[in-house]
Design an enzyme around this catalytic site. Sequence first.
Site, PDB file in Angstrom:
ATOM      1  N   LYS A   1      40.755  39.629  28.976  1.00  0.00           N
ATOM      2  CA  LYS A   1      40.035  38.424  28.553  1.00  0.00           C
ATOM      3  C   LYS A   1      39.247  38.680  27.273  1.00  0.00           C
ATOM      4  O   LYS A   1      39.195  37.834  26.381  1.00  0.00           O
ATOM      5  CB  LYS A   1      39.106  37.955  29.684  1.00  0.00           C
ATOM      6  CG  LYS A   1      39.862  37.290  30.817  1.00  0.00           C
ATOM      7  CD  LYS A   1      39.051  37.171  32.101  1.00  0.00           C
ATOM      8  CE  LYS A   1      39.984  36.703  33.225  1.00  0.00           C
ATOM      9  NZ  LYS A   1      39.395  36.787  34.553  1.00  0.00           N
TER      10      LYS A   1
ATOM     11  N   GLN B   1      34.249  37.335  37.678  1.00  0.00           N
ATOM     12  CA  GLN B   1      35.537  37.887  38.101  1.00  0.00           C
ATOM     13  C   GLN B   1      35.554  38.075  39.618  1.00  0.00           C
ATOM     14  O   GLN B   1      34.634  38.675  40.183  1.00  0.00           O
ATOM     15  CB  GLN B   1      35.792  39.223  37.381  1.00  0.00           C
ATOM     16  CG  GLN B   1      37.156  39.808  37.635  1.00  0.00           C
ATOM     17  CD  GLN B   1      38.286  38.942  37.082  1.00  0.00           C
ATOM     18  OE1 GLN B   1      38.169  38.337  36.028  1.00  0.00           O
ATOM     19  NE2 GLN B   1      39.386  38.876  37.813  1.00  0.00           N
TER      20      GLN B   1
ATOM     21  N   ASP C   1      36.515  28.418  34.920  1.00  0.00           N
ATOM     22  CA  ASP C   1      37.506  28.768  35.938  1.00  0.00           C
ATOM     23  C   ASP C   1      37.891  27.547  36.775  1.00  0.00           C
ATOM     24  O   ASP C   1      38.886  27.589  37.505  1.00  0.00           O
ATOM     25  CB  ASP C   1      36.914  29.818  36.890  1.00  0.00           C
ATOM     26  CG  ASP C   1      37.504  31.204  36.697  1.00  0.00           C
ATOM     27  OD1 ASP C   1      38.643  31.289  36.225  1.00  0.00           O
ATOM     28  OD2 ASP C   1      36.810  32.174  37.041  1.00  0.00           O
TER      29      ASP C   1
END
Length: 281
Positions: free
Chosen positions: A52, A96, A119
């Site tokens: 990322k 994460q 997300d």
Amino acid sequence: MAQIISGKELAQQVKNRVSQQVIQLKEKGIYPCLAVVLVGKNPASMTYVRGKEKDCQQCGIESRVIHLPEDTGQQALLELLHSLAVDSQVHGILVQLPLPAHLDEQAVIEAIPPEKDVDGFTPVNVGRMMIGQSCFLPCTPAGCMEMLRHTNINLTGKRAVVLGRSNIVGKPMSMLLLQQNATVTICHSRTENLKEICARADVLIAAVGKPRFVTQEMVKLGAVVIDVGINRLEDGTLCGDVDFEAVAEHASAITPVPGGVGLMTRAMLLVNTVQAACQQS
Ligand code: GUN
């Protein structure tokens, strides 16, 4: 032989678009910034987070990686998220997953303001997606939809079968297919006659996390097969949820692993981050 849907090419196209948008935003004094929070040292998570960072860098997006120790407490994590939530320089926040077992994952997700939830995991964004409102789409299902668009398949009236019912992939994927007027079946570990159901699918999405779970007999001639699985085998190689070589003989289009959905997931995060930066400015 099936058309191979290249995540590499498609992701590059998406990244080129994002890079252009970032240039335009910077001309207006907006510097898109993504905060990535990683707790502990899960090797797969560490790899994803590095990826990322690299993607952001390539597109001119600032990334702030906050790496916390494994034994970080719930309160400390919530406080960090609050500071990112109120920081006007940060447009997107990603925690994460999976988190270490002592942390309450749902409470952590809910500490992300929906407008920074790149997300698409917060209840507000999940709910908005469910009723077809504009929202941040979760990156993996959004990436799969991009890949389906690329095949030019018209999903209206088609039988779509989603293998897997996770909050991150299976459930949202089903909803996006439904929005495109597919007839959607969700299969999972308790499904009876799973092979027969798969074998009738015009579009098959494999998101079960089991290497080569989808065999040739489970795939109809001419079906489009999207492989979300990223499984590491004992010899260290990556493999999808689909037996690629055999299934490619039946499918009209198929995504490879590696070089497929994973790259699109990463690209869609950049899309969401730029969208967040636009909306907050
Ligand atoms: N772990 C596996 N997939 C994902 C994802 O899409 N987002 C986050 N935050 N964690 C993940």
